[in-house]
Design a protein around this motif. Sequence first.
Motif, PDB file in Angstrom:
ATOM      1  N   LYS A  42      -8.210   6.410  -4.409  1.00  0.00           N
ATOM      2  CA  LYS A  42      -7.155   5.950  -5.321  1.00  0.00           C
ATOM      3  C   LYS A  42      -7.680   4.970  -6.365  1.00  0.00           C
ATOM      4  CE  LYS A  42      -4.460   4.257  -2.096  1.00  0.00           C
ATOM      5  NZ  LYS A  42      -5.208   4.556  -0.873  1.00  0.00           N
ATOM      6  N   ARG A  87       4.954  -8.709   2.748  1.00  0.00           N
ATOM      7  CA  ARG A  87       5.265  -7.653   1.765  1.00  0.00           C
ATOM      8  C   ARG A  87       6.099  -8.235   0.613  1.00  0.00           C
ATOM      9  NH1 ARG A  87       2.892  -3.306   3.352  1.00  0.00           N
ATOM     10  NH2 ARG A  87       3.503  -2.314   1.414  1.00  0.00           N
ATOM     11  N   ARG A 101      -5.778   2.763  10.515  1.00  0.00           N
ATOM     12  CA  ARG A 101      -5.017   2.194   9.398  1.00  0.00           C
ATOM     13  C   ARG A 101      -3.956   3.178   8.899  1.00  0.00           C
ATOM     14  NH1 ARG A 101      -7.586  -0.010   4.567  1.00  0.00           N
ATOM     15  NH2 ARG A 101      -9.509   1.135   4.912  1.00  0.00           N
ATOM     16  N   TYR A 111      -3.076  -7.536  -0.231  1.00  0.00           N
ATOM     17  CA  TYR A 111      -2.939  -7.602   1.239  1.00  0.00           C
ATOM     18  C   TYR A 111      -4.257  -8.043   1.874  1.00  0.00           C
ATOM     19  CZ  TYR A 111       1.570  -5.440   0.637  1.00  0.00           C
ATOM     20  OH  TYR A 111       2.858  -5.209   0.260  1.00  0.00           O
ATOM     21  N   ARG A 112      -5.344  -7.599   1.299  1.00  0.00           N
ATOM     22  CA  ARG A 112      -6.653  -8.018   1.798  1.00  0.00           C
ATOM     23  C   ARG A 112      -6.856  -9.524   1.562  1.00  0.00           C
ATOM     24  NH1 ARG A 112     -10.540  -4.032   2.789  1.00  0.00           N
ATOM     25  NH2 ARG A 112      -9.652  -1.941   2.712  1.00  0.00           N
ATOM     26  N   VAL A 117      -6.277  -5.909   8.188  1.00  0.00           N
ATOM     27  CA  VAL A 117      -5.337  -5.878   7.059  1.00  0.00           C
ATOM     28  C   VAL A 117      -4.059  -5.071   7.331  1.00  0.00           C
ATOM     29  CG1 VAL A 117      -6.522  -3.979   5.848  1.00  0.00           C
ATOM     30  CG2 VAL A 117      -5.161  -5.587   4.545  1.00  0.00           C
ATOM     31  N   SER A 118      -4.128  -4.016   8.110  1.00  0.00           N
ATOM     32  CA  SER A 118      -2.918  -3.217   8.315  1.00  0.00           C
ATOM     33  C   SER A 118      -1.828  -3.990   9.060  1.00  0.00           C
ATOM     34  CB  SER A 118      -3.231  -1.890   9.010  1.00  0.00           C
ATOM     35  OG  SER A 118      -3.720  -0.983   8.057  1.00  0.00           O
ATOM     36  N   ARG A 174       4.771   1.810  10.232  1.00  0.00           N
ATOM     37  CA  ARG A 174       5.396   0.486  10.275  1.00  0.00           C
ATOM     38  C   ARG A 174       6.850   0.593   9.817  1.00  0.00           C
ATOM     39  NH1 ARG A 174       1.707  -0.979   5.356  1.00  0.00           N
ATOM     40  NH2 ARG A 174       2.994  -0.124   3.714  1.00  0.00           N
ATOM     41  N   SER A 184      -0.355  -6.479   6.681  1.00  0.00           N
ATOM     42  CA  SER A 184       0.485  -5.893   5.631  1.00  0.00           C
ATOM     43  C   SER A 184       1.787  -5.323   6.188  1.00  0.00           C
ATOM     44  CB  SER A 184      -0.284  -4.809   4.867  1.00  0.00           C
ATOM     45  OG  SER A 184      -0.537  -3.708   5.711  1.00  0.00           O
ATOM     46  N   SER A 210      -2.996  -2.977  -5.424  1.00  0.00           N
ATOM     47  CA  SER A 210      -2.081  -3.748  -4.569  1.00  0.00           C
ATOM     48  C   SER A 210      -2.692  -4.024  -3.199  1.00  0.00           C
ATOM     49  CB  SER A 210      -0.733  -3.030  -4.419  1.00  0.00           C
ATOM     50  OG  SER A 210      -0.878  -1.837  -3.694  1.00  0.00           O
ATOM     51  N   ARG A 235     -13.532  -6.856   0.898  1.00  0.00           N
ATOM     52  CA  ARG A 235     -13.896  -5.446   1.160  1.00  0.00           C
ATOM     53  C   ARG A 235     -14.737  -5.273   2.421  1.00  0.00           C
ATOM     54  NH1 ARG A 235     -10.391  -3.426  -2.501  1.00  0.00           N
ATOM     55  NH2 ARG A 235     -10.451  -4.769  -4.300  1.00  0.00           N
ATOM     56  N   GLY A 248      -1.605   1.963  -4.160  1.00  0.00           N
ATOM     57  CA  GLY A 248      -1.232   1.352  -2.891  1.00  0.00           C
ATOM     58  C   GLY A 248      -0.666   2.366  -1.928  1.00  0.00           C
ATOM     59  N   ASP A 274      -0.154   2.176   8.811  1.00  0.00           N
ATOM     60  CA  ASP A 274       0.471   2.157   7.480  1.00  0.00           C
ATOM     61  C   ASP A 274       1.649   3.128   7.390  1.00  0.00           C
ATOM     62  OD1 ASP A 274      -1.491   0.366   6.797  1.00  0.00           O
ATOM     63  OD2 ASP A 274      -2.723   1.805   5.698  1.00  0.00           O
TER      64      ASP A 274
HETATM   65  O1   DC Z   1      -5.933   0.327  -0.333  1.00  0.00           O
HETATM   66  P1   DC Z   1      -6.601  -0.589   0.682  1.00  0.00           P
HETATM   67  O2   DC Z   1      -7.295   0.150   1.794  1.00  0.00           O
HETATM   68  O3   DC Z   1      -7.447  -1.631   0.065  1.00  0.00           O
HETATM   69  O4   DC Z   1      -5.361  -1.343   1.375  1.00  0.00           O
HETATM   70  C1   DC Z   1      -5.561  -2.281   2.394  1.00  0.00           C
HETATM   71  C2   DC Z   1      -4.377  -2.271   3.339  1.00  0.00           C
HETATM   72  O5   DC Z   1      -3.236  -2.790   2.669  1.00  0.00           O
HETATM   73  C3   DC Z   1      -3.980  -0.907   3.871  1.00  0.00           C
HETATM   74  O6   DC Z   1      -4.433  -0.720   5.193  1.00  0.00           O
HETATM   75  C4   DC Z   1      -2.489  -0.898   3.840  1.00  0.00           C
HETATM   76  C5   DC Z   1      -2.072  -2.075   3.026  1.00  0.00           C
HETATM   77  N1   DC Z   1      -1.338  -1.726   1.818  1.00  0.00           N
HETATM   78  C6   DC Z   1       0.020  -1.603   1.934  1.00  0.00           C
HETATM   79  O7   DC Z   1       0.567  -1.713   3.030  1.00  0.00           O
HETATM   80  N2   DC Z   1       0.762  -1.367   0.824  1.00  0.00           N
HETATM   81  C7   DC Z   1       0.192  -1.242  -0.371  1.00  0.00           C
HETATM   82  N3   DC Z   1       0.957  -1.024  -1.440  1.00  0.00           N
HETATM   83  C8   DC Z   1      -1.214  -1.335  -0.489  1.00  0.00           C
HETATM   84  C9   DC Z   1      -1.959  -1.564   0.629  1.00  0.00           C
END
Ligand code: DC
Length: 232
Positions: free
Chosen positions: A18, A114, A185, A40-41, A104-105, A192, A108, A36, A96, A134, A189
């Motif tokens: 993405k 959120r 993840r 969260y990171r 991170v999950s 949830r 988030s 986005s 990263r 995202g 994701d």
């Molecule tokens: O895109 P990424 O892997 O860097 O995102 C990191 C975490 O953030 C991913 O595991 C889920 C969460 N995330 C989210 O819940 N909603 C978003 N809009 C973007 C990321």
Amino acid sequence: MNIPDIIIAVDGCSSTGKSTYAKLVASHLGFLYLDSGAMYRGVTLYAMENGLIGKDGKIDLPGLEKVIGSLDLHFRREGGATALWMGERCIEKEIRTMAVSSYVSPVSAIPYVRNFVDDKLHAFAAGGRVIMDGRDIGTTVFPDAQLKIFMTADDQVRARRRFDELREKGQNPSFEEVLANLKERDYIDSHRETSPLTQPADAFVLDNTDMTLHEELVWTLGLLQGRFGILC
Ligand code: DC
């Protein structure tokens, strides 16, 4: 190029490419790219550095809620790209790592996290001409985005891309570790309670398993021409 002030929402599972895709489209259209997931990171990194996540992965929910309002996370433009900063510190690299990816999950999935991130994203995207990627951009953050893309790719291909990316950055995880983290993840994701990852009903699906980045761009330009009559 006469492109209207639209918002392009890009959603999809982890490591579907993405951000690489969104950055390329942003630079081609002269749009601002916002990641986005980086937000969260950033919250996760802060929680880790401040003892709000235990070694067992347990999050101090009241502790994080108390400080989140004063957490200074913001994007800064650096040339054509954007980078995430925490106060006066650029944290693009730290957010990263595999350690951040592994926490991170759950972070988030916390509703007040959120809300915090959504408010920031709305402020940064004010005025449009933004492409944001995202998990819930087209469903929750910008349900009225003029163009929604939902990206998918085969699991093994996604894990291979992530593995190569981490290696390039000097990290040394095993392929199995990367694949397991990616699947875990995806599960969290999309299961949830608050804003799970789902495909927006009005999104265009981009399965890039067998596509080059250039083909993805050509596909997108075709879409822009078809929908908005924009020739770019
Ligand atoms: O895109 P990424 O892997 O860097 O995102 C990191 C975490 O953030 C991913 O595991 C889920 C969460 N995330 C989210 O819940 N909603 C978003 N809009 C973007 C990321």
